[in-house]
Design a protein around this motif. Structure first.
Motif, PDB file in Angstrom:
ATOM      1  N   MET A 117       0.829  -1.201   0.000  1.00 52.36           N
ATOM      2  CA  MET A 117       0.000   0.000   0.000  1.00 52.36           C
ATOM      3  C   MET A 117       0.869   1.259   0.000  1.00 52.36           C
ATOM      4  O   MET A 117       0.575   2.228  -0.705  1.00 52.36           O
ATOM      5  N   ILE A 118       1.947   1.244   0.776  1.00 50.43           N
ATOM      6  CA  ILE A 118       2.842   2.401   0.835  1.00 50.43           C
ATOM      7  C   ILE A 118       3.488   2.639  -0.527  1.00 50.43           C
ATOM      8  O   ILE A 118       3.618   3.783  -0.979  1.00 50.43           O
ATOM      9  N   LEU A 119       3.890   1.567  -1.205  1.00 55.30           N
ATOM     10  CA  LEU A 119       4.498   1.699  -2.527  1.00 55.30           C
ATOM     11  C   LEU A 119       3.499   2.267  -3.538  1.00 55.30           C
ATOM     12  O   LEU A 119       3.861   3.126  -4.356  1.00 55.30           O
ATOM     13  N   VAL A 120       2.256   1.794  -3.475  1.00 57.37           N
ATOM     14  CA  VAL A 120       1.227   2.303  -4.388  1.00 57.37           C
ATOM     15  C   VAL A 120       0.960   3.776  -4.125  1.00 57.37           C
ATOM     16  O   VAL A 120       0.861   4.589  -5.058  1.00 57.37           O
ATOM     17  N   LEU A 121       0.859   4.155  -2.841  1.00 54.48           N
ATOM     18  CA  LEU A 121       0.635   5.565  -2.504  1.00 54.48           C
ATOM     19  C   LEU A 121       1.802   6.435  -2.957  1.00 54.48           C
ATOM     20  O   LEU A 121       1.599   7.551  -3.450  1.00 54.48           O
ATOM     21  N   ALA A 122       3.022   5.928  -2.789  1.00 54.27           N
ATOM     22  CA  ALA A 122       4.192   6.679  -3.230  1.00 54.27           C
ATOM     23  C   ALA A 122       4.181   6.883  -4.737  1.00 54.27           C
ATOM     24  O   ALA A 122       4.590   7.933  -5.249  1.00 54.27           O
ATOM     25  N   LEU A 123       3.668   5.879  -5.459  1.00 55.68           N
ATOM     26  CA  LEU A 123       3.655   5.947  -6.917  1.00 55.68           C
ATOM     27  C   LEU A 123       2.561   6.877  -7.433  1.00 55.68           C
ATOM     28  O   LEU A 123       2.803   7.703  -8.322  1.00 55.68           O
ATOM     29  N   VAL A 124       1.334   6.764  -6.879  1.00 66.14           N
ATOM     30  CA  VAL A 124       0.191   7.510  -7.422  1.00 66.14           C
ATOM     31  C   VAL A 124      -0.021   8.855  -6.736  1.00 66.14           C
ATOM     32  O   VAL A 124      -0.758   9.697  -7.259  1.00 66.14           O
ATOM     33  N   ALA A 125       0.562   9.070  -5.575  1.00 66.01           N
ATOM     34  CA  ALA A 125       0.371  10.335  -4.847  1.00 66.01           C
ATOM     35  C   ALA A 125       1.691  11.047  -4.572  1.00 66.01           C
ATOM     36  O   ALA A 125       1.822  12.247  -4.821  1.00 66.01           O
ATOM     37  N   GLY A 126       2.668  10.320  -4.054  1.00 70.69           N
ATOM     38  CA  GLY A 126       3.933  10.946  -3.681  1.00 70.69           C
ATOM     39  C   GLY A 126       4.712  11.491  -4.864  1.00 70.69           C
ATOM     40  O   GLY A 126       5.162  12.646  -4.854  1.00 70.69           O
ATOM     41  N   TRP A 127       4.851  10.682  -5.929  1.00 67.54           N
ATOM     42  CA  TRP A 127       5.614  11.120  -7.099  1.00 67.54           C
ATOM     43  C   TRP A 127       4.965  12.308  -7.809  1.00 67.54           C
ATOM     44  O   TRP A 127       5.664  13.286  -8.131  1.00 67.54           O
ATOM     45  N   PRO A 128       3.653  12.311  -8.073  1.00 63.07           N
ATOM     46  CA  PRO A 128       3.041  13.502  -8.668  1.00 63.07           C
ATOM     47  C   PRO A 128       3.203  14.752  -7.808  1.00 63.07           C
ATOM     48  O   PRO A 128       3.379  15.860  -8.338  1.00 63.07           O
ATOM     49  N   LEU A 129       3.148  14.585  -6.479  1.00 60.53           N
ATOM     50  CA  LEU A 129       3.325  15.732  -5.594  1.00 60.53           C
ATOM     51  C   LEU A 129       4.735  16.298  -5.718  1.00 60.53           C
ATOM     52  O   LEU A 129       4.927  17.519  -5.800  1.00 60.53           O
ATOM     53  N   VAL A 130       5.728  15.408  -5.749  1.00 60.21           N
ATOM     54  CA  VAL A 130       7.117  15.849  -5.901  1.00 60.21           C
ATOM     55  C   VAL A 130       7.312  16.564  -7.235  1.00 60.21           C
ATOM     56  O   VAL A 130       7.961  17.625  -7.303  1.00 60.21           O
ATOM     57  N   LYS A 131       6.722  16.012  -8.307  1.00 65.26           N
ATOM     58  CA  LYS A 131       6.836  16.648  -9.621  1.00 65.26           C
ATOM     59  C   LYS A 131       6.147  18.009  -9.647  1.00 65.26           C
ATOM     60  O   LYS A 131       6.650  18.956 -10.265  1.00 65.26           O
ATOM     61  N   THR A 132       5.010  18.114  -8.969  1.00 59.35           N
ATOM     62  CA  THR A 132       4.303  19.393  -8.920  1.00 59.35           C
ATOM     63  C   THR A 132       5.141  20.446  -8.212  1.00 59.35           C
ATOM     64  O   THR A 132       5.240  21.600  -8.665  1.00 59.35           O
ATOM     65  N   ILE A 133       5.742  20.053  -7.087  1.00 56.86           N
ATOM     66  CA  ILE A 133       6.604  20.999  -6.358  1.00 56.86           C
ATOM     67  C   ILE A 133       7.782  21.417  -7.227  1.00 56.86           C
ATOM     68  O   ILE A 133       8.175  22.593  -7.241  1.00 56.86           O
ATOM     69  N   TRP A 134       8.359  20.460  -7.961  1.00 59.35           N
ATOM     70  CA  TRP A 134       9.486  20.789  -8.841  1.00 59.35           C
ATOM     71  C   TRP A 134       9.070  21.768  -9.942  1.00 59.35           C
ATOM     72  O   TRP A 134       9.760  22.762 -10.194  1.00 59.35           O
ATOM     73  N   PHE A 135       7.935  21.497 -10.590  1.00 61.67           N
ATOM     74  CA  PHE A 135       7.472  22.388 -11.653  1.00 61.67           C
ATOM     75  C   PHE A 135       7.183  23.792 -11.123  1.00 61.67           C
ATOM     76  O   PHE A 135       7.314  24.774 -11.858  1.00 61.67           O
ATOM     77  N   SER A 136       6.770  23.880  -9.849  1.00 62.70           N
ATOM     78  CA  SER A 136       6.494  25.202  -9.271  1.00 62.70           C
ATOM     79  C   SER A 136       7.766  26.027  -9.104  1.00 62.70           C
ATOM     80  O   SER A 136       7.690  27.240  -8.900  1.00 62.70           O
ATOM     81  N   LEU A 137       8.897  25.383  -9.186  1.00 58.08           N
ATOM     82  CA  LEU A 137      10.186  26.074  -9.060  1.00 58.08           C
ATOM     83  C   LEU A 137      10.853  26.288 -10.412  1.00 58.08           C
ATOM     84  O   LEU A 137      12.042  26.627 -10.476  1.00 58.08           O
ATOM     85  N   THR A 138      10.107  26.091 -11.485  1.00 56.18           N
ATOM     86  CA  THR A 138      10.645  26.243 -12.829  1.00 56.18           C
ATOM     87  C   THR A 138       9.789  27.229 -13.633  1.00 56.18           C
ATOM     88  O   THR A 138       8.835  27.813 -13.111  1.00 56.18           O
ATOM     89  N   ASN A 139      10.142  27.368 -14.903  1.00 55.20           N
ATOM     90  CA  ASN A 139       9.356  28.197 -15.824  1.00 55.20           C
ATOM     91  C   ASN A 139       8.597  27.326 -16.816  1.00 55.20           C
ATOM     92  O   ASN A 139       8.405  27.706 -17.977  1.00 55.20           O
ATOM     93  N   ALA A 140       8.158  26.159 -16.374  1.00 55.87           N
ATOM     94  CA  ALA A 140       7.525  25.171 -17.252  1.00 55.87           C
ATOM     95  C   ALA A 140       6.236  25.706 -17.860  1.00 55.87           C
ATOM     96  O   ALA A 140       5.513  26.503 -17.255  1.00 55.87           O
ATOM     97  N   SER A 141       5.960  25.241 -19.076  1.00 55.73           N
ATOM     98  CA  SER A 141       4.694  25.502 -19.754  1.00 55.73           C
ATOM     99  C   SER A 141       4.233  24.193 -20.370  1.00 55.73           C
ATOM    100  O   SER A 141       4.999  23.240 -20.511  1.00 55.73           O
ATOM    101  N   LEU A 142       2.976  24.131 -20.760  1.00 52.24           N
ATOM    102  CA  LEU A 142       2.441  22.900 -21.340  1.00 52.24           C
ATOM    103  C   LEU A 142       3.190  22.492 -22.607  1.00 52.24           C
ATOM    104  O   LEU A 142       3.338  21.299 -22.891  1.00 52.24           O
ATOM    105  N   SER A 143       3.658  23.460 -23.342  1.00 56.14           N
ATOM    106  CA  SER A 143       4.360  23.170 -24.594  1.00 56.14           C
ATOM    107  C   SER A 143       5.838  22.863 -24.389  1.00 56.14           C
ATOM    108  O   SER A 143       6.514  22.453 -25.335  1.00 56.14           O
ATOM    109  N   ASN A 144       6.333  23.053 -23.157  1.00 62.61           N
ATOM    110  CA  ASN A 144       7.771  22.839 -22.926  1.00 62.61           C
ATOM    111  C   ASN A 144       8.024  22.334 -21.508  1.00 62.61           C
ATOM    112  O   ASN A 144       8.716  22.974 -20.724  1.00 62.61           O
ATOM    113  N   LEU A 145       7.430  21.180 -21.193  1.00 59.20           N
ATOM    114  CA  LEU A 145       7.619  20.622 -19.856  1.00 59.20           C
ATOM    115  C   LEU A 145       9.028  20.078 -19.671  1.00 59.20           C
ATOM    116  O   LEU A 145       9.645  20.245 -18.610  1.00 59.20           O
TER     117      LEU A 145
END
Length: 317
Positions: free
Chosen positions: A27-55
């Motif tokens: 269960m912890i591995l599944v949560l890390a995959l479907v919740a933890g990783w997207p959260l980490v990626k979201t935080i990372w993108f918030s620290l960049t100049n990302a756009s939909l056309s240039n992720l």
């Protein structure tokens, strides 16, 4: 003998702990995959100049999406970023206001419904099933249904209120700035009160019947029994119901997006984030909004647990 007994108890405890981790690891591995990783990626993108056309080509810009001071060179400057965006703070206010009002009303009504459903009467099973119908209806369907009912030209709600003399003219419930938020709250209360009633009813079912029999024999008034006996015993169930409902209310999106689209009076944090992520192609800015949304919900949840003194260890006090 005491030493052998203590050793046996210690081995048993370690075995139970290993078994618990064995069951929890998937269960912890599944949560890390479907919740933890997207959260980490979201935080990372918030620290960049990302756009939909240039992720993939996003560059690190630090906290510029949250705050940035621009010096105009003449001794004056201006702050920019999410923390200085009035639209973001308007969305925060709308979300908190909506959550507090709706959860409060739903808790009171849910408690009243639970007390009725817990009583013995003919047809109780049918009534319990019927009460859950609004909760079972998908949120988008409920929002569209109520949008038609609240229409100022052919909505049944205006016709009913004018027929009994409450209104003198139709109201555009979802478009009027004075009623838009209350329209959202009304729909949410109608839909989610059964959920609160169900959770509180589960708590009422755990109250021993002997308590009420003793109170009846002693001649204690039912109102006093409720305040002195029932309410304290079901308090944990109510607190858990409130925290679950509050978490859901703070991240509200679909109800507001469908019922009151493009309305600044009802725009929530989730709607604000979605607009910037996909509609305005400001992916980094929307990611920053999503990150702050997560932090706001986490802070309010921890604050509520601390104030309510909820015991999450499972051991009791």
């Amino acid at each position: 003998m005491e030493t052998e007994g203590a050793k046996l108890k210690s081995d048993l405890s370690r075995q139970r702990l290993r078994s618990a981790w064995l069951f929890l690891t998937p269960m912890i591995l599944v949560l890390a995959l479907v919740a933890g990783w997207p959260l980490v990626k979201t935080i990372w993108f918030s620290l960049t100049n990302a756009s939909l056309s240039n992720l993939e080509g996003a560059e690190f810009v630090g906290l510029r999406n949250y705050w940035e001071y621009v010096d105009y060179g003449d001794g004056e400057g201006e702050y920019f970023g999410l923390l200085f965006d009035p639209q973001w703070w308007n969305a925060v206010y709308n979300t908190v206001y909506y959550s507090v009002i709706s959860v409060t009303i739903e808790t009171i009504l849910g408690l009243a419904f639970a007390l009725v459903l817990n009583a013995e009467f003919k047809g109780r099973s049918f009534v319990r099933a019927a009460v859950l119908i609004p909760w079972a209806i998908p949120t988008i369907v409920s929002a569209k249904m109520w949008a038609w009912m609240m229409n100022d030209q052919f909505g049944i709600l205006n016709d009913m209120l004018m027929a009994i003399g409450i209104l003198s003219s139709p109201i555009a419930w979802t478009a009027d700035p004075d009623t838009a938020m209350w329209a959202v709250i009304i729909v949410d209360v109608w839909k989610t009160t059964p959920f609160m009633a169900l959770l509180i009813l589960a708590g009422l079912q755990m109250v021993p019947g002997d308590v009420y029999e003793a109170a009846k024999i002693d001649g204690i008034h039912p109102v006093k029994v409720f305040w002195k006996v029932t309410l304290p015993l079901i308090r944990p169930a109510i607190l858990v119901a409130v925290i679950f409902r509050a978490l859901d209310a703070l991240r509200v999106f679909d109800l507001i997006y469908v019922l009151t689209p493009n309305n600044t009076q009802t725009k929530s944090m989730s709607v604000f984030a979605q607009e910037n992520l996909f509609q305005f192609d400001k992916f980094a800015y929307g990611s920053a909004a999503s990150t702050l949304l997560f932090l706001v919900i986490a802070f309010i949840t921890l604050f509520y647990i601390k104030v309510a003194r909820l015991d999450l260890s499972g051991r009791g006090k």
